[in-house]
Write an enzyme that holds these catalytic residues in place. Structure first.
Site, short mmCIF file in Angstrom:
data_model
loop_
_atom_site.label_atom_id
_atom_site.label_comp_id
_atom_site.label_asym_id
_atom_site.label_seq_id
_atom_site.Cartn_x
_atom_site.Cartn_y
_atom_site.Cartn_z
N ASP A 20 -54.39 -5.09 -54.81
CA ASP A 20 -55.80 -4.78 -55.10
C ASP A 20 -56.71 -5.97 -54.80
O ASP A 20 -57.74 -6.14 -55.45
CB ASP A 20 -55.97 -4.34 -56.56
N GLY A 22 -58.52 -6.37 -52.22
CA GLY A 22 -59.66 -6.02 -51.38
C GLY A 22 -59.29 -6.13 -49.90
O GLY A 22 -60.15 -6.40 -49.06
N LYS A 23 -58.03 -5.86 -49.59
CA LYS A 23 -57.58 -5.97 -48.21
C LYS A 23 -58.25 -4.93 -47.32
O LYS A 23 -58.53 -5.19 -46.16
CB LYS A 23 -56.06 -5.74 -48.13
N ASN A 45 -48.51 4.45 -52.96
CA ASN A 45 -48.75 3.58 -54.12
C ASN A 45 -49.92 2.65 -53.87
O ASN A 45 -50.54 2.16 -54.79
CB ASN A 45 -47.48 2.77 -54.46
N GLY A 47 -53.66 1.55 -52.68
CA GLY A 47 -54.97 2.20 -52.74
C GLY A 47 -55.97 1.27 -52.10
O GLY A 47 -56.16 0.15 -52.55
N HIS A 48 -56.56 1.70 -51.00
CA HIS A 48 -57.53 0.86 -50.31
C HIS A 48 -58.90 1.51 -50.41
O HIS A 48 -59.06 2.67 -50.03
CB HIS A 48 -57.16 0.72 -48.83
N THR A 252 -42.56 -3.82 -56.14
CA THR A 252 -42.41 -2.52 -55.49
C THR A 252 -41.11 -2.53 -54.70
O THR A 252 -40.33 -3.49 -54.80
CB THR A 252 -43.66 -2.19 -54.65
N THR A 312 -56.99 2.03 -58.15
CA THR A 312 -57.45 3.06 -57.21
C THR A 312 -56.47 4.23 -57.21
O THR A 312 -56.85 5.38 -57.02
CB THR A 312 -57.50 2.49 -55.77
N THR A 314 -53.96 4.91 -59.77
CA THR A 314 -53.60 5.50 -61.07
C THR A 314 -54.74 5.45 -62.08
O THR A 314 -54.62 6.06 -63.16
CB THR A 314 -52.42 4.72 -61.69
#
Ligand code: IMP
Length: 444
Positions: A20, A22-23, A45, A47-48, A252, A312, A314
């Protein structure tokens, strides 16, 4: 160019913390200079979020470069693909007028089946409720079980298989033969939904809809490189969640550092040139696992609210901490990072002072190095350096010089701490709320 000569025109963007960072925005900004944007690990899994104009898009599987129509968006073989999620994203983007014709998926990417998601949730629940063991805190997207099935080999389904009814049926039957007894014990209520004929029909339906996008993406990428094109590899999740180099077992199930690019895309390491590491101006983490600089106080709450730090994927509130330079140095070294993008600097405005963790102590001993072992990392005590904060809002700053001197001092402290330049600084969610700097430490 000679075969296999370094293609330094290609680049990787990877998260340097626990995800998370901010890629998505950084990839979207850099994308116009590249011919293809390539996902090589993870699955839904990730979220962008990308903000384009007045619109915010949340993507989980499709590479963030999809908003740049000239780019091919590649979902590489190292990704585990939930085809239902992929189709939802494709349909959602098409409805909002985004051209998705350049989205292709590797025929060797593994499929996340409904039973993987059931197993993911059942294992997490069983750990806590029946075995009294801390859960991993997964996103519940079936990531671990899908990668496990891939490594088991006998019952996994790859995207290319979705076009062959006999193969799909055999694999579903084998998977359910192994999983049935296990799910009967741990998730009996879900078993009725996992009936062989409907699973096969579902998978074949995905295959029919996605057939034209399924391809040998390794060949595609090599052809782009051989034609003088440039690739941007988009890391999902992040370095400290890497299954081999992260804070195991609270990680992960893929190589989510830049080290995963080779196996996850079929492109060898010497063809990746620059590595842009993305780090927030502070630390966040979702799910369980050690986090030495965690703030469980009003400072953390304030950063969470200002930074909208909710997952983003969950929606879970993220854990918050001060920036950890020990962990950042480790991530820079592991990924071969050549430059850093610091994101969400604006979130830190308004604090009288800001802290950075510069070293740890472990069982009374000073430590300069990160400790990826979760049990040991749980015991380290962060050593902080406190520097003056900045009271000004900086969301309108567009040049490095426009930032308050104290904000610049913070950035330069990061550079000295990790030994690579900070070339981009995020001061807000929009594309244009990004400050670009020269690629030198202490540069303008
Ligand atoms: P999984 O990837 O769903 O198996 O979850 C394993 C751990 O990684 C959990 O702590 C998740 O919260 C975390 N995780 C996985 N992907 C991301 C991500 O993209 N951002 C942040 N955390 C993630």
């Amino acid at each position: 160019m000679k075969p296999n000569a370094s293609n330094s025109g290609s680049l990787a963007v990877v998260g340097l913390q626990w995800g998370d960072e901010g890629k998505g925005k950084i990839v979207d900004l850099l994308a116009p200079d590249f011919n293809a944007i390539v996902r090589y690990n993870g699955g839904a899994n990730a979220g962008h979020s990308v903000v384009v104009g007045d619109e915010r898009f949340a993507l989980h599987l499709i590479p963030s470069g999809v908003f740049r129509p000239a780019c091919t968006s590649v979902i590489g073989n190292g990704v585990v693909v939930d085809p239902a999620q992929l189709l939802t994203e494709l349909d959602g983007l098409a409805e909002r007028g985004v051209d998705c014709s350049g989205v292709v998926v590797s025929d060797r990417a593994h499929v996340v089946m409904p039973y993987h998601k059931v197993e993911d949730a059942a294992r997490e629940r069983a750990l806590v409720e029946r075995l009294g063991i801390k859960a991993v805190g997964t996103t519940g997207r079936g990531i671990g079980p899908a990668y496990a099935e891939k490594v088991q080999r006998s019952s996994a389904i790859r995207m290319g298989d979705l076009l062959f009814p006999d193969i799909v049926r055999r694999r579903v039957r084998a998977a359910m033969a192994f999983k049935g007894p296990m799910l009967e014990r741990w998730a009996p209520e879900a078993l009725a939904e996992l009936e062989e004929d409907s699973l096969v029909e579902l998978a074949l339906g995905w295959g029919r809809r996605l057939a034209e996008r399924i391809a040998d993406t390794s060949i595609l990428l090599h052809r782009i490189l051989d034609g003088g094109g440039r690739l941007l590899f988009e890391g999902a999740n992040a370095t400290l969640l890497d299954v081999d180099h992260g804070t195991y077992p609270f990680v992960t199930s893929s190589n989510s550092s830049a080290l995963g690019i080779g196996p996850g895309s079929g492109v060898p390491p010497q063809r990746v040139g620059r590595v842009v590491g993305v780090a927030k101006a502070y630390q966040t983490r979702v799910g369980a696992g050690p986090m030495p600089t965690e703030l469980t106080c009003v400072i953390g709450d304030r950063i969470r609210e200002r930074g909208r730090e909710y997952g983003t994927t969950t929606g879970r509130p993220r854990r918050i901490g001060w920036l950890d330079l020990v962990a950042l140095r480790y991530a820079v070294r592991l990924n071969g990072v050549t430059e850093i993008a610091v994101t969400l600097l604006d979130v830190l405005s308004g604090f009288e002072s800001i802290r950075l963790c510069t070293a740890y102590t472990l069982d009374g001993r000073a430590m300069e190095e990160f400790v990826p072992d979760a049990a040991a990392l749980d015991r380290v005590k962060p050593q902080y350096e406190e520097i003056p904060g900045f009271s000004e809002e900086i969301t309108a700053a567009r040049s490095y010089q426009a930032l308050p001197a104290t904000a610049r001092a913070f950035i330069e402290r990061i550079e000295r701490g990790v030994g690579v330049p900070v070339t981009m600084i995020g001061v807000g969610p929009d594309r244009d709320q990004t400050i670009h700097r020269t690629g030198e430490i202490g540069g303008a």
